[in-house]
Write a protein that holds these residues in place. Structure first.
Motif, PDB file in Angstrom:
ATOM      1  N   GLY A   4      78.971  18.803 105.335  1.00 30.57           N
ATOM      2  CA  GLY A   4      79.180  17.388 105.626  1.00 30.57           C
ATOM      3  C   GLY A   4      77.873  16.607 105.673  1.00 30.57           C
TER       4      GLY A   4
ATOM      5  N   LEU B  10      76.428  15.678 102.164  1.00 26.84           N
ATOM      6  CA  LEU B  10      77.039  14.527 101.502  1.00 26.84           C
ATOM      7  C   LEU B  10      76.718  13.228 102.214  1.00 26.84           C
ATOM      8  CD1 LEU B  10      78.982  14.115  98.972  1.00 26.84           C
ATOM      9  CD2 LEU B  10      78.193  16.398  99.541  1.00 26.84           C
ATOM     10  N   SER B  11      76.629  13.277 103.539  1.00 29.94           N
ATOM     11  CA  SER B  11      76.272  12.062 104.275  1.00 29.94           C
ATOM     12  C   SER B  11      74.889  11.578 103.850  1.00 29.94           C
ATOM     13  CB  SER B  11      76.293  12.324 105.781  1.00 29.94           C
ATOM     14  OG  SER B  11      77.600  12.654 106.197  1.00 29.94           O
TER      15      SER B  11
ATOM     16  N   ASN C  37      74.970  10.313 100.184  1.00 24.97           N
ATOM     17  CA  ASN C  37      75.530   8.959 100.130  1.00 24.97           C
ATOM     18  C   ASN C  37      74.544   7.928 100.669  1.00 24.97           C
ATOM     19  OD1 ASN C  37      77.916   9.863  99.017  1.00 24.97           O
ATOM     20  ND2 ASN C  37      79.056   9.895 100.925  1.00 24.97           N
TER      21      ASN C  37
ATOM     22  N   THR D 122      79.943   9.733  93.505  1.00 19.77           N
ATOM     23  CA  THR D 122      80.868  10.699  94.085  1.00 19.77           C
ATOM     24  C   THR D 122      81.850   9.989  94.997  1.00 19.77           C
ATOM     25  OG1 THR D 122      81.084  12.764  95.341  1.00 19.77           O
ATOM     26  CG2 THR D 122      79.331  11.267  96.035  1.00 19.77           C
TER      27      THR D 122
ATOM     28  N   PHE E 252      83.164  11.922  97.286  1.00 18.94           N
ATOM     29  CA  PHE E 252      83.008  12.789  98.451  1.00 18.94           C
ATOM     30  C   PHE E 252      82.121  12.101  99.489  1.00 18.94           C
ATOM     31  CE2 PHE E 252      83.329  17.179  96.102  1.00 18.94           C
ATOM     32  CZ  PHE E 252      84.589  16.848  95.651  1.00 18.94           C
ATOM     33  N   ASN E 253      82.407  12.329 100.740  1.00 23.47           N
ATOM     34  CA  ASN E 253      81.452  11.978 101.787  1.00 23.47           C
ATOM     35  C   ASN E 253      81.338  13.181 102.731  1.00 23.47           C
ATOM     36  OD1 ASN E 253      83.625  11.860 103.550  1.00 23.47           O
ATOM     37  ND2 ASN E 253      83.660   9.624 103.653  1.00 23.47           N
ATOM     38  N   GLY E 254      80.693  12.975 103.864  1.00 21.81           N
ATOM     39  CA  GLY E 254      80.472  14.086 104.786  1.00 21.81           C
ATOM     40  C   GLY E 254      81.776  14.757 105.206  1.00 21.81           C
ATOM     41  N   TYR E 255      82.807  13.955 105.471  1.00 18.53           N
ATOM     42  CA  TYR E 255      84.099  14.511 105.882  1.00 18.53           C
ATOM     43  C   TYR E 255      84.693  15.393 104.783  1.00 18.53           C
ATOM     44  CZ  TYR E 255      84.138  11.089 109.703  1.00 18.53           C
ATOM     45  OH  TYR E 255      83.842  10.365 110.818  1.00 18.53           O
TER      46      TYR E 255
ATOM     47  N   LEU F  50      83.235  17.233 102.541  1.00 17.17           N
ATOM     48  CA  LEU F  50      82.628  18.567 102.498  1.00 17.17           C
ATOM     49  C   LEU F  50      82.958  19.371 103.745  1.00 17.17           C
ATOM     50  CD1 LEU F  50      80.674  20.113 100.460  1.00 17.17           C
ATOM     51  CD2 LEU F  50      81.468  17.821  99.901  1.00 17.17           C
ATOM     52  N   SER F  51      83.041  18.702 104.891  1.00 18.45           N
ATOM     53  CA  SER F  51      83.401  19.423 106.117  1.00 18.45           C
ATOM     54  C   SER F  51      84.787  20.050 105.976  1.00 18.45           C
ATOM     55  CB  SER F  51      83.379  18.472 107.321  1.00 18.45           C
ATOM     56  OG  SER F  51      82.075  17.988 107.525  1.00 18.45           O
TER      57      SER F  51
END
Lengths: 324, 324
Positions: free
Chosen positions: A258, A261-262, A265, B254, B256-259, B261-262
């Motif tokens: 997570g 990706l944070s 972004n 993308t 995708f964000n942090g959530y 991938l989590s």
């Protein structure tokens, strides 16, 4: 012989990644790669061959090591002993100035320093090309840490033709790497295992090999032109290609979490605001942000704003190996 | 004519993704795709053609719409008017039973319901293949929402040959989708724009087209064999391939964000614990977990343990279009 030799080698971060071997024993990669050696992170290693010893003795950060790191070290020293025509065991003292949680490749600086110190301690007088070939046998990326600044590891075809050489040791570009440390856990899948699985199963692997060669030419041109933006764009693109090999392996795996990706972004958002920042990632979740010195404050503020507990390490171009 | 017609269509989630058009105007895709229609999420749309009207009138969830959703709707109704040989405007009332934040494709159910209601209201009597072709013109994925259960959208070559057909309308497999809602923000890059950019710039695009055809054959075999594990593995692999096209576009983007991938990591961790759960993602950050009914509790518990505020929607296979 019997004189302790100490060498220092710095870590490097690949801008054009190494991800796969065509010869696993000799560590001959499928693609050439290009990296930036960093000033902040390094390993100091002292080696002495001592006829009193009945086996190699390794201490890492003042702790005696007996696990498979010792096995790997002994296998590496066997190569050195073979080259030097000796059969004496060695005492190795290695101090890592690399935050182990940062996902910075301590094996690159570690094996580069070990190659330099052990070969000289064994009475060999290797030039940097030979040192790079030797370091490569310990860890592929170590071949590049022999040199400062921008270095290219030419894939080659065999042990003799696979080595790194400097592209620009005294970096003229304003460039730095901010390592954002958000996750200190150990990687679940080692890079050796990961890259072999990607080669064997990702449908994109062959395209990656071809594209990587194109990216490499463009990257060297960007360095020659002092073109930071092109360098950053190529580095981020190349890193995301490499990680896409893992996403598309069967079964899929990823070093991203997570936080990865944070931060990715966040970097892409910063660019939309006109701030030149580019992301690169290796075999771990933490992101390195390729940037220039005048952007440090705004990037750090953006990270801290979202992740107050983030650790941020700022590294500039660093030198090649030296003897202390 | 002048009789209001109401149709219901359900959303679908692609197990083999649609990501790119070879003809943007007619919405002819580069690859065939395969989806599961869901019971929980649907759109009810009422259409009446009324000679009193001077333009089309659209209300969505009881709110009058005048933005470019109306423009798209009018362009779609122009196709219907052309087919029916009429020039009357219509009043459209659409109620979306799809949580808009969930990243579930409301355009799929929306255009499928609109195609069914508007064509019948215009006096046309289209079979499901013709309805699928018509729905496709509004939104590619809508072509599949004409059918229940597993449906395949055959890419075809032109308007006449590009339509969906049922693979298994009454699903025999125990299969469900858990949609994990962690991020309610609007996507930054629409799927039309995203897929065009991926086609134009990802070096992996051609390989994706070839691999997708292979995955599709295997997916149909898995459905025929009631082989949930193979279905799940193929779906996750195919989704990650699609998203890798975006990661490797130039410049990269993308969904995708942090959530994302989590939850992806959580799903892969669950598998290591022996729980059959597979992830799929579309043009938004929320993950759908493909699973079986006996695993619902343990999956939900794992999510809630990590993300107490997560919304979880459980959907089972749903039916094709119907008239109310």
């Amino acid at each position: 012989m019997n004189t302790p030799i100490t060498a220092r080698a710095h870590t490097n971060i690949a801008l054009i990644k190494y991800w796969g071997k065509k010869n696993a024993e000799l560590i001959i990669p499928t693609t050439s790669s290009l990296s930036l050696t960093l000033d902040q992170f390094y390993t100091d290693t002292t080696v002495v061959f001592d006829e009193q010893l009945t086996h190699d003795e390794l201490s890492l950060n003042d702790t005696l090591i007996t696990d498979n790191t010792l096995t790997k070290t002994t296998a590496f020293l066997d190569l050195v002993r073979q080259m030097a025509g000796i059969d004496t065991f060695a005492r190795i003292n290695s101090i890592n100035h690399v935050p182990t949680a940062a996902g910075l490749a301590s094996s690159a600086s570690g094996f580069a320093a070990l190659a330099a110190a052990s070969s000289k301690a064994a009475g060999l007088d290797l030039d940097r090309q030979a040192l790079s070939r030797l370091a490569r046998r310990g860890s592929g990326s170590a071949s590049r840490s022999i040199f400062g600044g921008f270095a290219e590891w030419v894939a080659g075809e065999d042990d003799f033709t696979s080595y790194a050489h400097p592209i620009q040791e005294n970096v003229t570009m304003d460039i730095q790497m901010l390592t954002v440390v958000l996750d200190g856990s150990q990687k679940k899948i080692g890079s050796r295992q990961g890259m072999q699985h990607a080669i064997a199963t990702s449908p994109f692997y062959n395209t990656w090999v071809a594209e990587s060669a194109v990216d490499l030419v463009a990257m060297k041109q960007a360095i020659a032109n002092n073109d930071f933006q092109t360098l950053g764009e190529l580095a981020e693109h190349n890193a995301l290609q490499m990680h896409s090999l893992n996403f598309t392996a069967k079964p899929a795996f990823t070093y991203f979490n997570g936080y990865t990706l944070s931060i990715l972004n966040l970097v892409q958002d910063l660019r939309r605001q006109g701030i030149q920042a580019y992301a690169t990632m290796d075999a771990g979740p933490n992101v390195k942000i390729i940037s220039q010195s005048d952007a440090t404050q705004v990037i750090c503020a953006a990270i801290k704003n979202n992740f107050p507990n983030a650790g941020i390490e700022v590294a500039k171009p660093g030198p090649g190996i030296s003897y202390l």
